[in-house]
Motif scaffolding. Structure first.
Motif, PDB file in Angstrom:
ATOM      1  N   GLY A 203       0.817  -1.216   0.000  1.00  6.77           N
ATOM      2  CA  GLY A 203       0.000   0.000   0.000  1.00  6.77           C
ATOM      3  C   GLY A 203       0.849   1.263   0.000  1.00  6.77           C
ATOM      4  O   GLY A 203       0.426   2.317  -0.467  1.00  6.77           O
ATOM      5  N   LEU A 204       2.075   1.132   0.520  1.00  5.59           N
ATOM      6  CA  LEU A 204       2.975   2.293   0.581  1.00  5.59           C
ATOM      7  C   LEU A 204       3.878   2.391  -0.648  1.00  5.59           C
ATOM      8  O   LEU A 204       4.809   3.198  -0.685  1.00  5.59           O
ATOM      9  CB  LEU A 204       3.825   2.228   1.854  1.00  5.59           C
ATOM     10  N   GLY A 205       3.631   1.512  -1.627  1.00  3.28           N
ATOM     11  CA  GLY A 205       4.381   1.637  -2.884  1.00  3.28           C
ATOM     12  C   GLY A 205       5.509   0.638  -3.094  1.00  3.28           C
ATOM     13  O   GLY A 205       6.210   0.695  -4.101  1.00  3.28           O
ATOM     14  N   ILE A 206       5.702  -0.251  -2.111  1.00  2.38           N
ATOM     15  CA  ILE A 206       6.768  -1.259  -2.266  1.00  2.38           C
ATOM     16  C   ILE A 206       6.359  -2.259  -3.348  1.00  2.38           C
ATOM     17  O   ILE A 206       5.229  -2.752  -3.345  1.00  2.38           O
ATOM     18  CB  ILE A 206       7.030  -1.982  -0.928  1.00  2.38           C
ATOM     19  N   ARG A 207       7.281  -2.539  -4.276  1.00  6.51           N
ATOM     20  CA  ARG A 207       6.985  -3.442  -5.390  1.00  6.51           C
ATOM     21  C   ARG A 207       7.827  -4.716  -5.342  1.00  6.51           C
ATOM     22  O   ARG A 207       7.514  -5.705  -6.015  1.00  6.51           O
ATOM     23  CB  ARG A 207       7.231  -2.723  -6.725  1.00  6.51           C
ATOM     24  N   GLY A 208       8.918  -4.678  -4.577  1.00  3.82           N
ATOM     25  CA  GLY A 208       9.784  -5.858  -4.491  1.00  3.82           C
ATOM     26  C   GLY A 208      10.133  -6.172  -3.049  1.00  3.82           C
ATOM     27  O   GLY A 208      10.345  -5.251  -2.248  1.00  3.82           O
ATOM     28  N   PHE A 209      10.142  -7.456  -2.722  1.00  3.85           N
ATOM     29  CA  PHE A 209      10.499  -7.883  -1.366  1.00  3.85           C
ATOM     30  C   PHE A 209      11.703  -8.821  -1.430  1.00  3.85           C
ATOM     31  O   PHE A 209      11.693  -9.786  -2.197  1.00  3.85           O
ATOM     32  CB  PHE A 209       9.329  -8.623  -0.703  1.00  3.85           C
ATOM     33  N   TRP A 210      12.702  -8.516  -0.623  1.00  2.00           N
ATOM     34  CA  TRP A 210      13.818  -9.445  -0.451  1.00  2.00           C
ATOM     35  C   TRP A 210      13.634  -9.985   0.968  1.00  2.00           C
ATOM     36  O   TRP A 210      13.851  -9.272   1.943  1.00  2.00           O
ATOM     37  CB  TRP A 210      15.142  -8.696  -0.601  1.00  2.00           C
ATOM     38  N   ASN A 211      13.168 -11.208   1.036  1.00  2.00           N
ATOM     39  CA  ASN A 211      12.606 -11.718   2.280  1.00  2.00           C
ATOM     40  C   ASN A 211      13.477 -12.773   2.956  1.00  2.00           C
ATOM     41  O   ASN A 211      13.692 -13.854   2.433  1.00  2.00           O
ATOM     42  CB  ASN A 211      11.221 -12.314   1.962  1.00  2.00           C
ATOM     43  N   PHE A 212      13.970 -12.439   4.152  1.00  2.00           N
ATOM     44  CA  PHE A 212      14.818 -13.346   4.940  1.00  2.00           C
ATOM     45  C   PHE A 212      14.063 -13.918   6.135  1.00  2.00           C
ATOM     46  O   PHE A 212      14.683 -14.380   7.079  1.00  2.00           O
ATOM     47  CB  PHE A 212      16.037 -12.571   5.472  1.00  2.00           C
ATOM     48  N   SER A 213      12.731 -13.868   6.114  1.00  2.00           N
ATOM     49  CA  SER A 213      11.982 -14.149   7.345  1.00  2.00           C
ATOM     50  C   SER A 213      11.690 -15.627   7.612  1.00  2.00           C
ATOM     51  O   SER A 213      10.772 -15.940   8.357  1.00  2.00           O
ATOM     52  CB  SER A 213      10.665 -13.368   7.322  1.00  2.00           C
ATOM     53  N   HIS A 214      12.470 -16.536   7.052  1.00  2.00           N
ATOM     54  CA  HIS A 214      12.268 -17.976   7.304  1.00  2.00           C
ATOM     55  C   HIS A 214      10.897 -18.436   6.855  1.00  2.00           C
ATOM     56  O   HIS A 214      10.290 -19.290   7.474  1.00  2.00           O
ATOM     57  CB  HIS A 214      12.381 -18.323   8.792  1.00  2.00           C
ATOM     58  N   TYR A 215      10.401 -17.816   5.820  1.00  2.00           N
ATOM     59  CA  TYR A 215       9.022 -18.078   5.444  1.00  2.00           C
ATOM     60  C   TYR A 215       8.853 -17.712   3.982  1.00  2.00           C
ATOM     61  O   TYR A 215       9.368 -16.692   3.544  1.00  2.00           O
ATOM     62  CB  TYR A 215       8.113 -17.213   6.333  1.00  2.00           C
ATOM     63  N   ASP A 216       8.177 -18.559   3.228  1.00  2.00           N
ATOM     64  CA  ASP A 216       7.930 -18.237   1.817  1.00  2.00           C
ATOM     65  C   ASP A 216       6.801 -17.226   1.716  1.00  2.00           C
ATOM     66  O   ASP A 216       5.627 -17.581   1.820  1.00  2.00           O
ATOM     67  CB  ASP A 216       7.509 -19.494   1.034  1.00  2.00           C
ATOM     68  N   LEU A 217       7.190 -15.988   1.534  1.00  2.00           N
ATOM     69  CA  LEU A 217       6.184 -14.949   1.355  1.00  2.00           C
ATOM     70  C   LEU A 217       5.633 -15.103  -0.059  1.00  2.00           C
ATOM     71  O   LEU A 217       6.352 -14.952  -1.043  1.00  2.00           O
ATOM     72  CB  LEU A 217       6.863 -13.589   1.535  1.00  2.00           C
ATOM     73  N   LEU A 218       4.363 -15.511  -0.159  1.00  2.00           N
ATOM     74  CA  LEU A 218       3.752 -15.726  -1.468  1.00  2.00           C
ATOM     75  C   LEU A 218       2.621 -14.730  -1.595  1.00  2.00           C
ATOM     76  O   LEU A 218       1.559 -14.895  -0.992  1.00  2.00           O
ATOM     77  CB  LEU A 218       3.218 -17.168  -1.574  1.00  2.00           C
ATOM     78  N   LEU A 219       2.863 -13.686  -2.318  1.00  2.00           N
ATOM     79  CA  LEU A 219       1.892 -12.604  -2.365  1.00  2.00           C
ATOM     80  C   LEU A 219       1.085 -12.680  -3.653  1.00  2.00           C
ATOM     81  O   LEU A 219       1.654 -12.782  -4.742  1.00  2.00           O
ATOM     82  CB  LEU A 219       2.602 -11.256  -2.267  1.00  2.00           C
ATOM     83  N   ASP A 220      -0.208 -12.652  -3.496  1.00  2.00           N
ATOM     84  CA  ASP A 220      -1.074 -12.726  -4.667  1.00  2.00           C
ATOM     85  C   ASP A 220      -1.439 -11.340  -5.170  1.00  2.00           C
ATOM     86  O   ASP A 220      -2.602 -10.985  -5.244  1.00  2.00           O
ATOM     87  CB  ASP A 220      -2.331 -13.544  -4.331  1.00  2.00           C
ATOM     88  N   HIS A 221      -0.424 -10.564  -5.391  1.00  2.00           N
ATOM     89  CA  HIS A 221      -0.673  -9.226  -5.927  1.00  2.00           C
ATOM     90  C   HIS A 221      -0.004  -9.132  -7.277  1.00  2.00           C
ATOM     91  O   HIS A 221       1.138  -9.559  -7.434  1.00  2.00           O
ATOM     92  CB  HIS A 221      -0.066  -8.155  -5.014  1.00  2.00           C
TER      93      HIS A 221
END
Lengths: 212, 212
Positions: B167-185
């Motif tokens: 919502g704040l304009g972020i378009r890319g995530f580099w995710n180290f959170s031990h979790y598969d962030l699967l975004l349906d956007h």
């Protein structure tokens, strides 16, 4: 089927299966179809069946997979029930983060020694370990026989130290040195981690999305 | 060919080509055959030709690849000549290591903000940046418009914050959170980094080697 005939790409997918199964277990899921598991993992059901068939196939037609049994079996294939000993070389920011951030024991490892050649770091605590002088590696390895080395050192140092470590009994390298350590030794395993490659991939994917 | 028809696995190999070509450039190599590049990279020559053909093919029959030209072209495809702005969430050990260890600028990024909700960390310096209170993310994003978020926060926090960041304009995530962030956007790119998977793979490969 010879054990090593399973492709490296299948082996690389196993930890991910393991994570998803762990989450399913935590939510009390008893069984799951390859189709449902596929949807969760964003894979195809046939990919899942193909991957797991490499190890003998755990699913039953019309039932799917027993989550607990599959989880335990993959844990065993991954060797997570073992406790190999590992040493870490390079106690800079990254080395410290790796040594403190990683849950080694749940992945079959115990971190037993952290080394650096920077006098300012030697003697500092990293978790329960004291950073030792790199000069002590020989004596330490002879005494403790670690089988894995985690390299958080620059490329040139990694190249220089790899052969020596093999001579000291190291059989596996987890290499963060910004360099593909390609060792032509039989019986040695290297996992090169390139965080930069992942960031570059993100950059590339964003560009392509915007250009489309 | 539509840009996005190039498979993700080819894109994931590009940063590795880029690294090897950079090394060849550094040693003054002017041209290289797909066969020689294949030997260096432990790939097959046909794989290399296939990969690079996805982008139009840079090689010339009987000449091979011009190292400098191929390096520049891959830099461009990767978008490394851009400077996207990124923020980092979670300034614990890993977040600090990532923010200080990575050479962001050579990968097309500028790190412009580091955030944490731990009062003991807020106000600390990480390189040239001061760790800001996570509560300030909204205002910061509106003012600076970063396009990428690096998540060095626990799984639950990552899930919670992802939608807000989009919502704040972020378009890319580099995710180290031990979790598969699967975004349906639509239009959002996620690179999940699982250091644990790499360590588990090392463990598995060592076991299989020993059992063979």
């Amino acid at each position: 089927m010879a054990k090593n005939s399973v492709s490296l790409s299948v082996i690389r997918r196993l930890p991910r299966y393991h994570r998803f199964l762990k989450e399913l277990l935590a939510t009390g899921t008893v069984r799951i179809s390859s189709k449902d598991l596929a949807r969760k993992m964003r894979l195809s059901a046939s990919q899942i069946r193909q991957d797991l068939n490499c190890f003998g196939g755990f699913g039953q037609q019309g039932y799917g997979y027993n989550v607990e049994a599959l989880y335990q079996e993959i844990s065993h294939i991954l060797g997570l029930d073992q406790q190999r000993t590992a040493i870490l070389l390079g106690a800079g920011n990254l080395g410290k983060a790796i040594s403190q951030h990683m849950d080694f024991s749940s992945r079959g490892f115990t971190l037993v020694g952290v080394f650096d050649n920077n006098p300012a770091l030697i003697g500092q605590q990293v978790g329960e370990l004291t950073i030792l002088d790199s000069k002590e590696i020989d004596v330490f390895c002879k005494a403790h026989g670690p089988s894995v080395a985690i390299l958080c050192i620059p490329k040139d140092a990694a190249i220089e130290v790899a052969d020596k470590l093999i001579g000291l009994g190291i059989r596996g390298f987890w290499n963060f040195s910004h360099y593909d350590l390609l060792l032509d030794h039989q019986g040695i395993v290297v996992e090169n981690v390139h965080l930069g490659d992942s960031l570059s991939t993100l950059c590339c994917r964003l560009n392509r999305l915007e250009e489309d």
